[in-house]
Scaffold this motif. Structure first.
Motif, PDB file in Angstrom:
ATOM      1  N   GLU A   1       0.832  -1.227  -0.026  1.00 18.46           N
ATOM      2  CA  GLU A   1       0.062   0.344  -0.155  1.00 18.46           C
ATOM      3  C   GLU A   1       0.509   0.748  -0.391  1.00 18.46           C
ATOM      4  OE1 GLU A   1      -2.857   0.554  -0.038  1.00 18.46           O
ATOM      5  OE2 GLU A   1      -3.735  -1.665   0.142  1.00 18.46           O
ATOM      6  N   ARG A   2       0.531   2.702  -0.436  1.00 20.66           N
ATOM      7  CA  ARG A   2       1.380   3.789  -0.343  1.00 20.66           C
ATOM      8  C   ARG A   2       1.019   3.957   1.321  1.00 20.66           C
ATOM      9  NH1 ARG A   2      -0.736   7.532  -5.631  1.00 20.66           N
ATOM     10  NH2 ARG A   2       0.717   8.478  -3.993  1.00 20.66           N
ATOM     11  N   THR A   3      -0.032   4.002   1.276  1.00 16.79           N
ATOM     12  CA  THR A   3       0.104   4.561   3.040  1.00 16.79           C
ATOM     13  C   THR A   3      -0.068   3.569   3.938  1.00 16.79           C
ATOM     14  OG1 THR A   3      -2.426   4.817   3.133  1.00 16.79           O
ATOM     15  CG2 THR A   3      -1.191   6.884   2.687  1.00 16.79           C
ATOM     16  N   LEU A   4       0.728   4.068   5.610  1.00 15.87           N
ATOM     17  CA  LEU A   4       1.024   3.022   6.049  1.00 15.87           C
ATOM     18  C   LEU A   4      -0.999   2.668   7.342  1.00 15.87           C
ATOM     19  CD1 LEU A   4       3.959   4.028   7.854  1.00 15.87           C
ATOM     20  CD2 LEU A   4       4.148   2.201   7.056  1.00 15.87           C
ATOM     21  N   ILE A   5      -1.535   3.688   6.883  1.00 16.93           N
ATOM     22  CA  ILE A   5      -2.840   3.717   8.057  1.00 16.93           C
ATOM     23  C   ILE A   5      -3.580   2.222   7.392  1.00 16.93           C
ATOM     24  CG2 ILE A   5      -5.005   4.383   8.103  1.00 16.93           C
ATOM     25  CD1 ILE A   5      -3.749   7.161   7.506  1.00 16.93           C
ATOM     26  N   ARG A   6      -3.899   1.994   6.226  1.00 20.71           N
ATOM     27  CA  ARG A   6      -4.336   0.542   5.589  1.00 20.71           C
ATOM     28  C   ARG A   6      -3.207  -0.447   6.523  1.00 20.71           C
ATOM     29  NH1 ARG A   6      -6.315   0.718   0.587  1.00 20.71           N
ATOM     30  NH2 ARG A   6      -8.446   2.110   1.542  1.00 20.71           N
ATOM     31  N   LEU A   7      -2.233  -0.627   6.184  1.00 18.06           N
ATOM     32  CA  LEU A   7      -1.828  -2.009   5.992  1.00 18.06           C
ATOM     33  C   LEU A   7      -1.316  -2.155   8.431  1.00 18.06           C
ATOM     34  CD1 LEU A   7       2.103  -1.544   4.241  1.00 18.06           C
ATOM     35  CD2 LEU A   7       0.185  -2.565   3.737  1.00 18.06           C
ATOM     36  N   SER A   8      -1.539  -0.592   8.715  1.00 14.68           N
ATOM     37  CA  SER A   8      -1.540  -0.904  10.247  1.00 14.68           C
ATOM     38  C   SER A   8      -2.740  -2.154  10.651  1.00 14.68           C
ATOM     39  CB  SER A   8      -1.748   0.265  10.704  1.00 14.68           C
ATOM     40  OG  SER A   8       0.012   0.827  10.753  1.00 14.68           O
ATOM     41  N   HIS A   9      -3.618  -1.311   9.820  1.00 11.02           N
ATOM     42  CA  HIS A   9      -5.144  -2.432   9.828  1.00 11.02           C
ATOM     43  C   HIS A   9      -5.021  -3.751   9.818  1.00 11.02           C
ATOM     44  CE1 HIS A   9      -9.116  -3.152  10.260  1.00 11.02           C
ATOM     45  NE2 HIS A   9      -9.241  -3.973   9.200  1.00 11.02           N
ATOM     46  N   TYR A  10      -4.052  -4.029   8.358  1.00 10.88           N
ATOM     47  CA  TYR A  10      -3.724  -5.381   7.952  1.00 10.88           C
ATOM     48  C   TYR A  10      -2.785  -5.974   9.082  1.00 10.88           C
ATOM     49  CZ  TYR A  10      -6.276  -3.951   3.632  1.00 10.88           C
ATOM     50  OH  TYR A  10      -7.059  -3.253   2.323  1.00 10.88           O
ATOM     51  N   GLN A  11      -2.146  -5.226   8.833  1.00 12.55           N
ATOM     52  CA  GLN A  11      -1.301  -5.668  10.468  1.00 12.55           C
ATOM     53  C   GLN A  11      -1.645  -6.004  11.979  1.00 12.55           C
ATOM     54  OE1 GLN A  11       2.157  -3.329  12.002  1.00 12.55           O
ATOM     55  NE2 GLN A  11       3.072  -5.380  12.005  1.00 12.55           N
ATOM     56  N   ALA A  12      -2.853  -5.766  11.646  1.00 12.46           N
ATOM     57  CA  ALA A  12      -3.609  -6.072  13.375  1.00 12.46           C
ATOM     58  C   ALA A  12      -4.192  -7.054  13.615  1.00 12.46           C
ATOM     59  CB  ALA A  12      -4.278  -4.215  13.777  1.00 12.46           C
ATOM     60  N   VAL A  13      -5.220  -6.520  11.964  1.00  5.18           N
ATOM     61  CA  VAL A  13      -6.358  -7.846  11.630  1.00  5.18           C
ATOM     62  C   VAL A  13      -5.067  -9.405  11.956  1.00  5.18           C
ATOM     63  CG1 VAL A  13      -7.218  -9.414  10.269  1.00  5.18           C
ATOM     64  CG2 VAL A  13      -7.817  -7.069  10.410  1.00  5.18           C
ATOM     65  N   LEU A  14      -4.092  -9.619  11.049  1.00  5.14           N
ATOM     66  CA  LEU A  14      -3.167 -10.832  11.480  1.00  5.14           C
ATOM     67  C   LEU A  14      -2.739 -11.318  12.555  1.00  5.14           C
ATOM     68  CD1 LEU A  14      -1.594 -10.120   7.975  1.00  5.14           C
ATOM     69  CD2 LEU A  14      -3.600 -11.811   8.219  1.00  5.14           C
ATOM     70  N   GLU A  15      -2.129  -9.746  13.233  1.00  7.50           N
ATOM     71  CA  GLU A  15      -1.266 -10.347  14.680  1.00  7.50           C
ATOM     72  C   GLU A  15      -2.342 -10.688  15.905  1.00  7.50           C
ATOM     73  OE1 GLU A  15       2.095  -9.381  15.929  1.00  7.50           O
ATOM     74  OE2 GLU A  15       2.513  -9.248  13.945  1.00  7.50           O
ATOM     75  N   GLY A  16      -3.974 -10.384  15.003  1.00 12.17           N
ATOM     76  CA  GLY A  16      -5.059 -10.571  16.203  1.00 12.17           C
ATOM     77  C   GLY A  16      -5.227 -11.708  16.195  1.00 12.17           C
ATOM     78  N   ALA A  17      -4.582 -12.606  14.712  1.00  8.56           N
ATOM     79  CA  ALA A  17      -5.014 -13.663  14.398  1.00  8.56           C
ATOM     80  C   ALA A  17      -4.213 -15.388  14.731  1.00  8.56           C
ATOM     81  CB  ALA A  17      -5.789 -14.394  12.803  1.00  8.56           C
ATOM     82  N   GLY A  18      -2.548 -13.992  15.462  1.00  2.00           N
ATOM     83  CA  GLY A  18      -1.879 -15.498  16.007  1.00  2.00           C
ATOM     84  C   GLY A  18      -0.791 -15.283  14.696  1.00  2.00           C
ATOM     85  N   ILE A  19      -0.547 -14.948  13.950  1.00  2.00           N
ATOM     86  CA  ILE A  19       0.417 -14.223  12.413  1.00  2.00           C
ATOM     87  C   ILE A  19       1.370 -13.481  12.417  1.00  2.00           C
ATOM     88  CG2 ILE A  19      -0.191 -14.150   9.974  1.00  2.00           C
ATOM     89  CD1 ILE A  19      -2.225 -15.912   9.857  1.00  2.00           C
ATOM     90  N   PRO A  20       2.278 -13.678  12.678  1.00  2.36           N
ATOM     91  CA  PRO A  20       3.567 -12.724  13.169  1.00  2.36           C
ATOM     92  C   PRO A  20       3.125 -12.170  11.649  1.00  2.36           C
ATOM     93  CG  PRO A  20       4.395 -15.073  13.815  1.00  2.36           C
ATOM     94  CD  PRO A  20       3.393 -14.812  12.816  1.00  2.36           C
ATOM     95  N   THR A  21       4.004 -10.551  11.491  1.00  6.34           N
ATOM     96  CA  THR A  21       3.967 -10.349  10.467  1.00  6.34           C
ATOM     97  C   THR A  21       4.795  -8.937  10.820  1.00  6.34           C
ATOM     98  OG1 THR A  21       2.069  -8.153  11.098  1.00  6.34           O
ATOM     99  CG2 THR A  21       1.577 -10.306  10.041  1.00  6.34           C
ATOM    100  N   PHE A  22       5.241  -7.815  10.356  1.00  3.09           N
ATOM    101  CA  PHE A  22       5.764  -7.152   9.690  1.00  3.09           C
ATOM    102  C   PHE A  22       5.580  -6.110   8.747  1.00  3.09           C
ATOM    103  CE2 PHE A  22       9.290 -10.122   7.454  1.00  3.09           C
ATOM    104  CZ  PHE A  22       9.466  -8.844   6.618  1.00  3.09           C
ATOM    105  N   ILE A  23       6.145  -4.716   9.027  1.00  2.00           N
ATOM    106  CA  ILE A  23       5.793  -4.130   7.708  1.00  2.00           C
ATOM    107  C   ILE A  23       7.068  -3.817   6.293  1.00  2.00           C
ATOM    108  CG2 ILE A  23       5.038  -1.801   6.564  1.00  2.00           C
ATOM    109  CD1 ILE A  23       3.274  -1.798   8.347  1.00  2.00           C
ATOM    110  N   ARG A  24       7.784  -3.739   6.341  1.00  2.00           N
ATOM    111  CA  ARG A  24       8.947  -3.639   4.577  1.00  2.00           C
ATOM    112  C   ARG A  24       8.781  -2.412   4.394  1.00  2.00           C
ATOM    113  NH1 ARG A  24       9.633  -8.374   0.787  1.00  2.00           N
ATOM    114  NH2 ARG A  24       7.701  -6.822  -0.746  1.00  2.00           N
ATOM    115  N   ASN A  25      10.498  -0.896   4.366  1.00  2.00           N
ATOM    116  CA  ASN A  25      10.012  -0.324   3.588  1.00  2.00           C
ATOM    117  C   ASN A  25       8.630   1.017   4.320  1.00  2.00           C
ATOM    118  OD1 ASN A  25      11.552  -1.112   1.491  1.00  2.00           O
ATOM    119  ND2 ASN A  25       9.920  -1.485   0.177  1.00  2.00           N
ATOM    120  N   GLU A  26       8.565   0.402   5.496  1.00  2.00           N
ATOM    121  CA  GLU A  26       7.691   1.334   6.214  1.00  2.00           C
ATOM    122  C   GLU A  26       8.399   2.732   5.962  1.00  2.00           C
ATOM    123  OE1 GLU A  26       6.037   1.795  11.158  1.00  2.00           O
ATOM    124  OE2 GLU A  26       6.932  -0.067  10.626  1.00  2.00           O
ATOM    125  N   ALA A  27       8.975   2.665   6.276  1.00  2.00           N
ATOM    126  CA  ALA A  27       9.830   4.538   6.250  1.00  2.00           C
ATOM    127  C   ALA A  27      10.415   5.125   5.151  1.00  2.00           C
ATOM    128  CB  ALA A  27      11.829   4.045   6.436  1.00  2.00           C
TER     129      ALA A  27
END
Length: 102
Positions: free
Chosen positions: A7-33
């Protein structure tokens, strides 16, 4: 490590990350900076990745399910049990009287 969504913005990615982390799937955001580039280059846009490749299919399914629920919630209305006012399904409290919606 496998990329799930970019995604171009972190807002949607952060939401997706919360969904996956909440389900017990470890994630990270590449190129966050790089999210704040003035002219985003698609190759370098932030990307949500699952740590374990075996979680990829489950992660995709969870994100599709989350998107379907969000779409459904945005189109349905509910009645306030206290005052009878119509509220969007995405609301937790009635906009008219402040009562909790079921």
């Amino acid at each position: 490590m496998k990329e799930v969504v970019r995604e171009r913005t972190l807002i949607r990615l952060s939401h997706y990350q919360a969904v996956l982390e909440g389900a017990g799937i470890p994630t990270f955001i590449r190129n966050e900076a790089l999210a704040h580039l003035e002219v985003p280059i698609p190759t370098f846009c932030p990307a949500l990745c699952v740590v374990d490749d075996q979680d990829y299919d489950r992660a995709i399914g969870l994100l599709h399910e989350s998107a379907e629920q969000a779409a459904k919630a945005s189109t349905e209305d509910c009645l306030c049990p206290a005052c009878g006012e119509i509220n969007p399904r995405s609301f937790d409290l009635c906009w008219n009287c402040g009562a909790e919606l079921a």
